[in-house]
Design a protein around this motif. Structure first.
Motif, short mmCIF file in Angstrom:
data_model
loop_
_atom_site.label_atom_id
_atom_site.label_comp_id
_atom_site.label_asym_id
_atom_site.label_seq_id
_atom_site.Cartn_x
_atom_site.Cartn_y
_atom_site.Cartn_z
N TYR A 112 4.45 0.91 -6.95
CA TYR A 112 4.90 -0.47 -6.81
C TYR A 112 5.57 -1.00 -8.09
O TYR A 112 5.81 -2.20 -8.19
CB TYR A 112 3.73 -1.36 -6.38
CG TYR A 112 3.18 -0.91 -5.04
CD1 TYR A 112 3.90 -1.17 -3.87
CD2 TYR A 112 2.00 -0.18 -4.95
CE1 TYR A 112 3.43 -0.72 -2.65
CE2 TYR A 112 1.53 0.26 -3.74
CZ TYR A 112 2.24 0.00 -2.57
OH TYR A 112 1.78 0.44 -1.38
N GLY A 146 2.37 5.22 2.12
CA GLY A 146 0.97 4.82 1.96
C GLY A 146 0.27 4.62 3.29
O GLY A 146 0.83 4.04 4.22
N ALA A 147 -0.97 5.12 3.38
CA ALA A 147 -1.75 4.94 4.61
C ALA A 147 -2.69 3.76 4.49
O ALA A 147 -3.37 3.39 5.44
CB ALA A 147 -2.54 6.21 4.90
N GLY A 148 -2.76 3.17 3.30
CA GLY A 148 -3.70 2.05 3.09
C GLY A 148 -5.12 2.52 2.89
O GLY A 148 -6.07 1.79 3.16
N LEU A 149 -5.28 3.75 2.41
CA LEU A 149 -6.63 4.29 2.21
C LEU A 149 -7.00 4.39 0.73
O LEU A 149 -8.18 4.47 0.39
CB LEU A 149 -6.74 5.69 2.82
CG LEU A 149 -6.86 5.77 4.33
CD1 LEU A 149 -7.00 7.22 4.76
CD2 LEU A 149 -8.05 4.98 4.82
N GLY A 150 -5.99 4.41 -0.14
CA GLY A 150 -6.24 4.69 -1.57
C GLY A 150 -7.28 3.77 -2.18
O GLY A 150 -8.25 4.23 -2.79
N LEU A 151 -7.13 2.45 -1.99
CA LEU A 151 -8.07 1.51 -2.62
C LEU A 151 -9.45 1.58 -1.95
O LEU A 151 -10.47 1.42 -2.63
CB LEU A 151 -7.51 0.09 -2.55
CG LEU A 151 -6.33 -0.19 -3.49
CD1 LEU A 151 -5.79 -1.60 -3.29
CD2 LEU A 151 -6.72 0.03 -4.94
N ARG A 169 -3.30 15.16 1.81
CA ARG A 169 -3.86 14.03 1.06
C ARG A 169 -4.56 13.05 2.01
O ARG A 169 -5.67 12.58 1.74
CB ARG A 169 -2.72 13.32 0.32
CG ARG A 169 -3.14 12.54 -0.89
CD ARG A 169 -1.91 12.14 -1.68
NE ARG A 169 -1.19 11.06 -1.04
CZ ARG A 169 -1.47 9.77 -1.22
NH1 ARG A 169 -2.44 9.43 -2.02
NH2 ARG A 169 -0.77 8.83 -0.61
N ASN A 208 -0.71 3.93 -7.10
CA ASN A 208 -0.27 2.59 -6.68
C ASN A 208 0.61 1.95 -7.74
O ASN A 208 1.68 1.41 -7.43
CB ASN A 208 -1.47 1.67 -6.44
CG ASN A 208 -2.14 1.95 -5.11
OD1 ASN A 208 -1.61 2.73 -4.30
ND2 ASN A 208 -3.30 1.37 -4.88
N ASP A 257 0.13 -2.68 -14.11
CA ASP A 257 1.56 -2.40 -13.92
C ASP A 257 2.35 -3.70 -14.03
O ASP A 257 1.77 -4.78 -14.18
CB ASP A 257 1.81 -1.71 -12.57
CG ASP A 257 1.46 -2.59 -11.41
OD1 ASP A 257 1.99 -3.71 -11.32
OD2 ASP A 257 0.62 -2.16 -10.55
N ALA A 316 -0.43 -4.55 2.24
CA ALA A 316 0.11 -5.91 2.12
C ALA A 316 1.36 -6.05 2.99
O ALA A 316 1.53 -7.03 3.70
CB ALA A 316 0.44 -6.22 0.67
N PHE A 350 -3.66 -11.42 0.44
CA PHE A 350 -4.03 -10.03 0.76
C PHE A 350 -5.16 -9.53 -0.14
O PHE A 350 -5.90 -8.62 0.24
CB PHE A 350 -2.79 -9.13 0.62
CG PHE A 350 -3.09 -7.67 0.81
CD1 PHE A 350 -3.39 -7.15 2.06
CD2 PHE A 350 -3.11 -6.79 -0.28
CE1 PHE A 350 -3.69 -5.82 2.23
CE2 PHE A 350 -3.41 -5.46 -0.12
CZ PHE A 350 -3.70 -4.97 1.14
N1 LIG Z 1 -0.30 -2.00 -7.94
C1 LIG Z 1 0.02 -2.57 -6.79
N2 LIG Z 1 1.02 -3.46 -6.72
C2 LIG Z 1 1.35 -4.06 -5.57
N3 LIG Z 1 0.71 -3.85 -4.41
C3 LIG Z 1 -0.31 -2.98 -4.41
C4 LIG Z 1 -0.72 -2.30 -5.59
N4 LIG Z 1 -1.77 -1.52 -5.29
C5 LIG Z 1 -1.99 -1.69 -3.98
N5 LIG Z 1 -1.13 -2.56 -3.45
C6 LIG Z 1 -1.10 -3.03 -2.06
O1 LIG Z 1 -2.34 -2.74 -1.50
C7 LIG Z 1 -2.17 -1.90 -0.35
C8 LIG Z 1 -3.32 -0.95 -0.24
O2 LIG Z 1 -3.27 -0.01 -1.26
P1 LIG Z 1 -3.87 1.41 -1.01
O3 LIG Z 1 -3.78 2.18 -2.25
O4 LIG Z 1 -5.18 1.22 -0.39
O5 LIG Z 1 -2.93 1.98 0.12
P2 LIG Z 1 -1.52 2.59 -0.01
O6 LIG Z 1 -1.15 2.73 -1.44
O7 LIG Z 1 -0.61 1.76 0.85
O8 LIG Z 1 -1.70 3.98 0.69
P3 LIG Z 1 -2.48 5.27 0.15
O9 LIG Z 1 -3.03 4.88 -1.18
O10 LIG Z 1 -3.46 5.54 1.18
O11 LIG Z 1 -1.43 6.33 0.05
C9 LIG Z 1 -0.86 -1.25 -0.52
O12 LIG Z 1 -0.29 -0.89 0.71
C10 LIG Z 1 -0.06 -2.34 -1.21
O13 LIG Z 1 0.42 -3.23 -0.26
#
Ligand SMILES: Nc1ncnc2c1ncn2[C@@H]1O[C@H](COP(=O)(O)OP(=O)(O)OP(=O)(O)O)[C@@H](O)[C@H]1O
Ligand SMILES: [Mg+2]
Length: 468
Positions: free
Chosen positions: A363, A417-422, A285, A359, A387, A407, A396
């Protein structure tokens, strides 16, 4: 050929043309002026002779075999229709200056001719005209063109002596000027040569002249800044990517070691296989995510859109999370308008919904609901993922779509989480010409809203997606 030499040659050619052209024009106007003055004086003289003739003040003879002495040394003749001379000066000589043909023309009015005679150094300008209203004789007056010839000679001399000097001087001047003008260019070139991949922070010293060269140096420095920025960005990306890969790889290594020990009976092989598969899936992934972002950075066609109903795509994305949601005791609720059709890349679109739902589930507290909505708003398809978790820290939010940003790094890391999803969501949505926002809802929880254009040709929000 060097620019400097080319400039010198061009200036030399220009100078030669100007000197030659200027001299010819000058000679022409001077000689034309001298000739006009001569013509006036000949006309005045002819008039005087005609008056003298009318007043019988001229010592005319029927046959001027011997020239009549004249005090003013001028060239004057009076010619009869039988082509005999009634009067001639010593300078004019004993023979008629004009031919019978010219005489006939002079009877009708003024005739100007340029004549050469043996004994004359230069040609003479000669005027012949009727000697009076009651006589058929013709008055002939002439004068040497010495002055006109002198002017031509002088200009020739100027051309021969001054011309080459002017050409050489202007070519030399151009050579020196071009040299001094090009010196700063050469300095800049030497500086550019010294800027290498080894010292990318080096910049050109602007000449401080406020001219085009200073502007060129500024532009070049700006280009270097942008290139350095891109280089930094790539380095950070590679460093962060390696860092993120290290963690799951280290975990995988540790677990493989445990398998080795388990061979001696300590670890349940089924459970271990399950954990290892999870680690490998996480790595795949991560690698997929990095590849998506790298391809977007390259500007390569990240999406290939095709108009299609979005509801089945959203539903299929949710299906992939059923097991995870069940494990976390999260309920996914879909409220979708089945008639929303938009041009999307099906795989990438599912990736967007998947990352947001991932996400939301991750969370959410146990037993919470995750609500997914799809509707049409104006000319956009809007996908909401809501959610009831803790939401995102306000400070953040502006950084949420940046790569590798989390965050709470320690906590999120543990949760995988690697912080790449968003960042991936933002990149894909941007490539579709859409927008994505993330906010906290008033009743606790996070709301991610994706807005995609419904028209195929809808303008792209940002033609150069900034690298996040
Ligand atoms: N629905 C949410 N509720 C609370 N915090 C969130 C939510 N979505 C994202 N975040 C915060 O934003 C950060 C970045 O999200 P992102 O999806 O980019 O990365 P990730 O979920 O940590 O890792 P990855 O998606 O790469 O597996 C997360 O680490 C989290 O701290
Ligand atoms: Mg995520």
């Amino acid at each position: 050929m060097a620019l400097r030499l080319r400039l010198a040659l061009v200036v030399a050619a220009l100078a030669a043309t100007l000197v030659a052209g200027g001299s010819v024009a000058f000679a022409f106007s001077m000689s034309a002026g001298a000739r006009a003055t001569l013509q006036h004086s000949l006309e005045r003289r002819a008039r005087r002779v005609i008056e003298q003739l009318a007043g019988h003040l001229l010592p005319t003879v029927a046959n001027a075999a011997r020239p009549v002495a004249s005090a003013d040394q001028s060239t004057v003749q009076i010619v009869t229709p039988s082509h005999r001379l009634l009067y001639t000066t010593a300078a004019a000589g004993p023979v008629s200056l004009i031919s019978l043909h010219l005489f006939a023309r002079a009877r009708r009015g003024q005739v100007w001719v340029q004549l050469r005679r043996p004994g004359w150094d230069n040609p003479h300008l000669v005027l012949a005209e009727p000697a009076g209203p009651v006589t058929s004789d013709v008055v002939v007056v002439g004068a040497s063109l010495d002055q006109v010839v002198d002017i031509t000679h002088q200009v020739d001399l100027v051309l021969e002596l001054v011309g080459p000097a002017v050409v050489v001087a202007s070519a030399g001047g151009a050579w020196l000027l071009a040299g001094s003008a090009l010196r700063p260019v050469e300095r800049l070139r030497a500086q550019v040569q010294q800027i290498s991949a080894g010292n990318p922070r080096a910049r050109l010293a602007p000449p401080g002249t406020g001219d085009e060269l200073a502007a060129l140096a500024d532009t070049f420095n700006g280009l270097l800044d942008r290139l350095c920025g891109a280089l930094d960005h790539q380095r950070q990306f590679v460093a962060a990517a390696s860092h993120e890969l290290r963690t799951p790889l280290a975990a995988l290594e540790a677990e493989l070691e445990m398998v080795g020990r388990g061979a001696r009976g300590a670890v349940d092989p089924v459970e271990m296989t399950h954990r290892l598969t999870g680690r490998v899936a996480e790595l795949v992934r991560l690698a997929d995510g990095l590849l998506t972002l790298a391809r977007a950075d390259e500007g390569a066609g990240l999406v290939h859109v095709e108009p299609q109903p979005l509801e089945p795509l959203v539903a299929a994305s949710l299906d992939g999370f059923r097991a995870v949601a069940e494990r976390s005791r999260v309920t996914m609720v879909l409220d979708a308008d089945p008639f929303v059709v938009a041009p999307v890349d099906a795989t990438r679109f599912r990736q967007v919904v998947g990352n947001l739902v991932d996400n939301a589930i991750r969370y959410s507290p146990n037993g919470a609901r995750v609500e997914i909505g799809l509707r049409r708003v104006g000319t956009a398809a809007v996908i909401d993922v809501r959610d009831h978790g803790p939401g995102l820290p306000a400070e953040f939010l502006p950084r949420a779509f940046e790569r590798f940003s989390r965050a709470d790094p320690a906590r999120s890391r543990k949760e995988g989480g690697a912080g790449l999803g968003l960042a991936i969501v933002w990149t894909i949505v941007d490539a579709h010409g859409g927008t994505v926002t993330l906010s906290n809802t008033p009743d606790r929880g996070a709301l991610a809203r994706v807005s995609l254009p419904l028209d195929v040709g809808a303008p792209h929000a940002d033609p150069h997606p900034s690298r996040r």
